[in-house]
Design a protein around this motif. Sequence first.
Motif, PDB file in Angstrom:
ATOM      1  N   VAL A  32     -16.667  10.256  13.822  1.00 44.63           N
ATOM      2  CA  VAL A  32     -17.719  11.076  13.230  1.00 44.63           C
ATOM      3  C   VAL A  32     -17.093  12.218  12.459  1.00 44.63           C
ATOM      4  CG1 VAL A  32     -19.338  10.512  15.055  1.00 44.63           C
ATOM      5  CG2 VAL A  32     -17.916  12.540  15.281  1.00 44.63           C
ATOM      6  N   SER A  33     -17.851  12.764  11.526  1.00 47.22           N
ATOM      7  CA  SER A  33     -17.366  13.899  10.752  1.00 47.22           C
ATOM      8  C   SER A  33     -17.407  15.155  11.602  1.00 47.22           C
ATOM      9  CB  SER A  33     -18.253  14.080   9.518  1.00 47.22           C
ATOM     10  OG  SER A  33     -19.581  14.404   9.913  1.00 47.22           O
ATOM     11  N   GLY A  34     -16.786  16.226  11.096  1.00 48.76           N
ATOM     12  CA  GLY A  34     -16.772  17.479  11.835  1.00 48.76           C
ATOM     13  C   GLY A  34     -18.165  17.998  12.105  1.00 48.76           C
ATOM     14  N   GLN A  35     -19.049  17.877  11.113  1.00 51.96           N
ATOM     15  CA  GLN A  35     -20.415  18.352  11.280  1.00 51.96           C
ATOM     16  C   GLN A  35     -21.158  17.517  12.318  1.00 51.96           C
ATOM     17  OE1 GLN A  35     -22.643  18.431   7.649  1.00 51.96           O
ATOM     18  NE2 GLN A  35     -24.438  19.416   8.548  1.00 51.96           N
ATOM     19  N   SER A  36     -20.962  16.188  12.267  1.00 49.81           N
ATOM     20  CA  SER A  36     -21.616  15.309  13.235  1.00 49.81           C
ATOM     21  C   SER A  36     -21.093  15.568  14.644  1.00 49.81           C
ATOM     22  CB  SER A  36     -21.385  13.846  12.857  1.00 49.81           C
ATOM     23  OG  SER A  36     -21.937  13.566  11.588  1.00 49.81           O
ATOM     24  N   ALA A  37     -19.779  15.835  14.749  1.00 49.47           N
ATOM     25  CA  ALA A  37     -19.191  16.123  16.057  1.00 49.47           C
ATOM     26  C   ALA A  37     -19.774  17.399  16.636  1.00 49.47           C
ATOM     27  CB  ALA A  37     -17.676  16.233  15.928  1.00 49.47           C
ATOM     28  N   THR A  46     -27.071  21.132  25.322  1.00 47.24           N
ATOM     29  CA  THR A  46     -28.485  21.431  25.564  1.00 47.24           C
ATOM     30  C   THR A  46     -29.204  20.321  26.321  1.00 47.24           C
ATOM     31  OG1 THR A  46     -29.034  20.513  23.381  1.00 47.24           O
ATOM     32  CG2 THR A  46     -28.631  22.890  23.518  1.00 47.24           C
ATOM     33  N   SER A  47     -28.476  19.280  26.707  1.00 49.60           N
ATOM     34  CA  SER A  47     -29.099  18.165  27.419  1.00 49.60           C
ATOM     35  C   SER A  47     -29.567  18.611  28.806  1.00 49.60           C
ATOM     36  CB  SER A  47     -28.108  17.012  27.553  1.00 49.60           C
ATOM     37  OG  SER A  47     -28.612  16.012  28.413  1.00 49.60           O
ATOM     38  N   SER A  48     -30.787  18.242  29.166  1.00 51.44           N
ATOM     39  CA  SER A  48     -31.320  18.602  30.485  1.00 51.44           C
ATOM     40  C   SER A  48     -30.553  17.898  31.599  1.00 51.44           C
ATOM     41  CB  SER A  48     -32.808  18.235  30.567  1.00 51.44           C
ATOM     42  OG  SER A  48     -32.993  16.838  30.345  1.00 51.44           O
ATOM     43  N   ALA A  49     -29.999  16.723  31.295  1.00 45.93           N
ATOM     44  CA  ALA A  49     -29.244  15.980  32.309  1.00 45.93           C
ATOM     45  C   ALA A  49     -27.935  16.669  32.661  1.00 45.93           C
ATOM     46  CB  ALA A  49     -28.969  14.562  31.818  1.00 45.93           C
ATOM     47  N   LEU A  50     -27.434  17.515  31.745  1.00 44.50           N
ATOM     48  CA  LEU A  50     -26.159  18.196  31.972  1.00 44.50           C
ATOM     49  C   LEU A  50     -26.347  19.683  32.240  1.00 44.50           C
ATOM     50  CD1 LEU A  50     -23.995  16.515  29.166  1.00 44.50           C
ATOM     51  CD2 LEU A  50     -24.100  15.926  31.588  1.00 44.50           C
ATOM     52  N   ARG A  51     -27.575  20.085  32.563  1.00 41.57           N
ATOM     53  CA  ARG A  51     -27.842  21.497  32.809  1.00 41.57           C
ATOM     54  C   ARG A  51     -26.997  22.009  33.982  1.00 41.57           C
ATOM     55  NH1 ARG A  51     -33.019  21.272  33.562  1.00 41.57           N
ATOM     56  NH2 ARG A  51     -33.564  21.659  31.370  1.00 41.57           N
ATOM     57  N   GLY A  52     -26.317  23.123  33.760  1.00 39.22           N
ATOM     58  CA  GLY A  52     -25.486  23.711  34.802  1.00 39.22           C
ATOM     59  C   GLY A  52     -24.067  23.178  34.848  1.00 39.22           C
ATOM     60  N   SER A  53     -23.757  22.190  34.027  1.00 42.39           N
ATOM     61  CA  SER A  53     -22.415  21.614  34.025  1.00 42.39           C
ATOM     62  C   SER A  53     -21.519  22.339  33.027  1.00 42.39           C
ATOM     63  CB  SER A  53     -22.477  20.122  33.686  1.00 42.39           C
ATOM     64  OG  SER A  53     -23.031  19.927  32.408  1.00 42.39           O
ATOM     65  N   VAL A  54     -20.222  22.077  33.114  1.00 43.76           N
ATOM     66  CA  VAL A  54     -19.243  22.668  32.210  1.00 43.76           C
ATOM     67  C   VAL A  54     -18.691  21.565  31.320  1.00 43.76           C
ATOM     68  CG1 VAL A  54     -17.083  23.945  32.030  1.00 43.76           C
ATOM     69  CG2 VAL A  54     -18.645  24.403  33.927  1.00 43.76           C
ATOM     70  N   LEU A  55     -18.650  21.821  30.022  1.00 50.32           N
ATOM     71  CA  LEU A  55     -18.224  20.807  29.061  1.00 50.32           C
ATOM     72  C   LEU A  55     -16.956  21.259  28.350  1.00 50.32           C
ATOM     73  CD1 LEU A  55     -18.789  18.175  27.469  1.00 50.32           C
ATOM     74  CD2 LEU A  55     -20.153  19.555  25.881  1.00 50.32           C
ATOM     75  N   GLY A  56     -15.986  20.368  28.290  1.00 50.65           N
ATOM     76  CA  GLY A  56     -14.759  20.635  27.560  1.00 50.65           C
ATOM     77  C   GLY A  56     -14.235  19.349  26.945  1.00 50.65           C
ATOM     78  N   VAL A  57     -13.846  19.398  25.675  1.00 51.29           N
ATOM     79  CA  VAL A  57     -13.386  18.206  24.968  1.00 51.29           C
ATOM     80  C   VAL A  57     -12.134  18.549  24.168  1.00 51.29           C
ATOM     81  CG1 VAL A  57     -13.953  16.435  23.267  1.00 51.29           C
ATOM     82  CG2 VAL A  57     -15.739  17.323  24.760  1.00 51.29           C
ATOM     83  N   GLN A  58     -11.144  17.652  24.212  1.00 50.99           N
ATOM     84  CA  GLN A  58      -9.947  17.804  23.383  1.00 50.99           C
ATOM     85  C   GLN A  58      -9.462  16.419  22.991  1.00 50.99           C
ATOM     86  OE1 GLN A  58      -8.439  20.342  22.056  1.00 50.99           O
ATOM     87  NE2 GLN A  58      -6.293  19.860  21.733  1.00 50.99           N
ATOM     88  N   ILE A  59      -9.504  16.110  21.705  1.00 52.93           N
ATOM     89  CA  ILE A  59      -9.025  14.833  21.192  1.00 52.93           C
ATOM     90  C   ILE A  59      -8.013  15.119  20.093  1.00 52.93           C
ATOM     91  CG2 ILE A  59      -9.658  12.651  20.097  1.00 52.93           C
ATOM     92  CD1 ILE A  59     -12.462  12.999  21.215  1.00 52.93           C
ATOM     93  N   ASN A  66      -2.261  16.613  15.865  1.00 52.83           N
ATOM     94  CA  ASN A  66      -3.300  17.482  15.316  1.00 52.83           C
ATOM     95  C   ASN A  66      -4.637  17.197  15.988  1.00 52.83           C
ATOM     96  OD1 ASN A  66      -1.484  18.630  13.478  1.00 52.83           O
ATOM     97  ND2 ASN A  66      -1.870  17.015  11.965  1.00 52.83           N
ATOM     98  N   PRO A  67      -5.407  18.243  16.275  1.00 56.58           N
ATOM     99  CA  PRO A  67      -6.695  18.036  16.948  1.00 56.58           C
ATOM    100  C   PRO A  67      -7.720  17.385  16.033  1.00 56.58           C
ATOM    101  CG  PRO A  67      -6.412  20.345  16.364  1.00 56.58           C
ATOM    102  CD  PRO A  67      -5.109  19.673  16.063  1.00 56.58           C
ATOM    103  N   VAL A  68      -8.436  16.412  16.578  1.00 58.28           N
ATOM    104  CA  VAL A  68      -9.550  15.784  15.878  1.00 58.28           C
ATOM    105  C   VAL A  68     -10.848  16.471  16.272  1.00 58.28           C
ATOM    106  CG1 VAL A  68     -10.849  13.636  15.560  1.00 58.28           C
ATOM    107  CG2 VAL A  68      -8.359  13.570  15.794  1.00 58.28           C
ATOM    108  N   LEU A  69     -10.943  16.808  17.543  1.00 62.43           N
ATOM    109  CA  LEU A  69     -12.125  17.482  18.059  1.00 62.43           C
ATOM    110  C   LEU A  69     -11.703  18.369  19.215  1.00 62.43           C
ATOM    111  CD1 LEU A  69     -15.239  17.813  18.119  1.00 62.43           C
ATOM    112  CD2 LEU A  69     -15.310  15.873  19.695  1.00 62.43           C
ATOM    113  N   SER A  70     -12.170  19.595  19.219  1.00 63.99           N
ATOM    114  CA  SER A  70     -11.812  20.517  20.290  1.00 63.99           C
ATOM    115  C   SER A  70     -12.985  21.445  20.572  1.00 63.99           C
ATOM    116  CB  SER A  70     -10.575  21.335  19.901  1.00 63.99           C
ATOM    117  OG  SER A  70     -10.217  22.220  20.949  1.00 63.99           O
ATOM    118  N   PHE A  71     -13.372  21.483  21.834  1.00 67.58           N
ATOM    119  CA  PHE A  71     -14.442  22.389  22.255  1.00 67.58           C
ATOM    120  C   PHE A  71     -14.159  22.837  23.682  1.00 67.58           C
ATOM    121  CE2 PHE A  71     -18.484  23.079  24.484  1.00 67.58           C
ATOM    122  CZ  PHE A  71     -18.986  24.134  23.733  1.00 67.58           C
ATOM    123  N   GLN A  72     -13.936  24.121  23.865  1.00 70.97           N
ATOM    124  CA  GLN A  72     -13.628  24.687  25.183  1.00 70.97           C
ATOM    125  C   GLN A  72     -12.532  23.885  25.878  1.00 70.97           C
ATOM    126  OE1 GLN A  72     -17.888  26.789  26.375  1.00 70.97           O
ATOM    127  NE2 GLN A  72     -17.282  24.971  27.483  1.00 70.97           N
TER     128      GLN A  72
END
Length: 239
Positions: A32-37, A46-59, A66-72
């Motif tokens: 996916v593009s950066g905007q889509s990611a 914002t998913s209700s199924a993941l409410r209260g969880s911690v999300l972190g991604v590194q690809i 070089n990073p393709v996607l990085s969030f927390q």
Amino acid sequence: MHFFILVTKFNPIILRKIIIIFWLVLTGLCNVSGQSADKLIQELRTSSALRGSVLGVQIVKLDSGNPVLSFQSETRMMPASTQKLLFTLAALDQLGADYVFNTKLFISGKISSSGTLKGDFLISSSGDPGFASNRGNAKMNVDLVFQTIHKTLNKLGVKQIDGNLVLQVQDGAEAVAGSWHWEDLSNYYGGGAWGFNFMENEYSVYFKQHPKVSQLCQIEKVVPEIPGLKLTSRVFSGP
């Protein structure tokens, strides 16, 4: 000396499926593009199924790093069962999909005319973590293990053994890591892996339900029965 072998084949089919699903998810994220990611990450946050969880991604790209996607990506989290992916990949890489655990059983000494073995029964373990396991699609569960041993000893003319049970195990096995959470040790997956493993090194405790609420429940039985093990119940009945 006589010996026979109980074999358990390394079977990573289930974990392979997990790896494939995980890989498809990563492939989708990488394509996916950066905007889509960013949009996908926001939907997950914002998913209700993941409410209260911690999300972190590194690809990252393997060739350049070089990073393709990085969030927390530096957020510290417990890896939990995602570590199974790493262990399975390592096992497939180092051992191969056709690796076989061998548990060798020996008898030493002489067999009398009455069928008494004047000697020892020896078990040489290769560290098979699923030996005599009753879980999942285990092909050598505890009943089959004892049936195989009994049948083989009968063929050798052994009716009883006057000797010792001797275990030969691999050294250096770390059963339970020091970082393991105490609250996980009471679960079936917290038994740890030793040089010799039997029924996944776990036991089950059965309680007798008290008819009244908030009353102490007595221990009914422990399976398998463990000589010398004394347990004290701290379990109370609920509504």
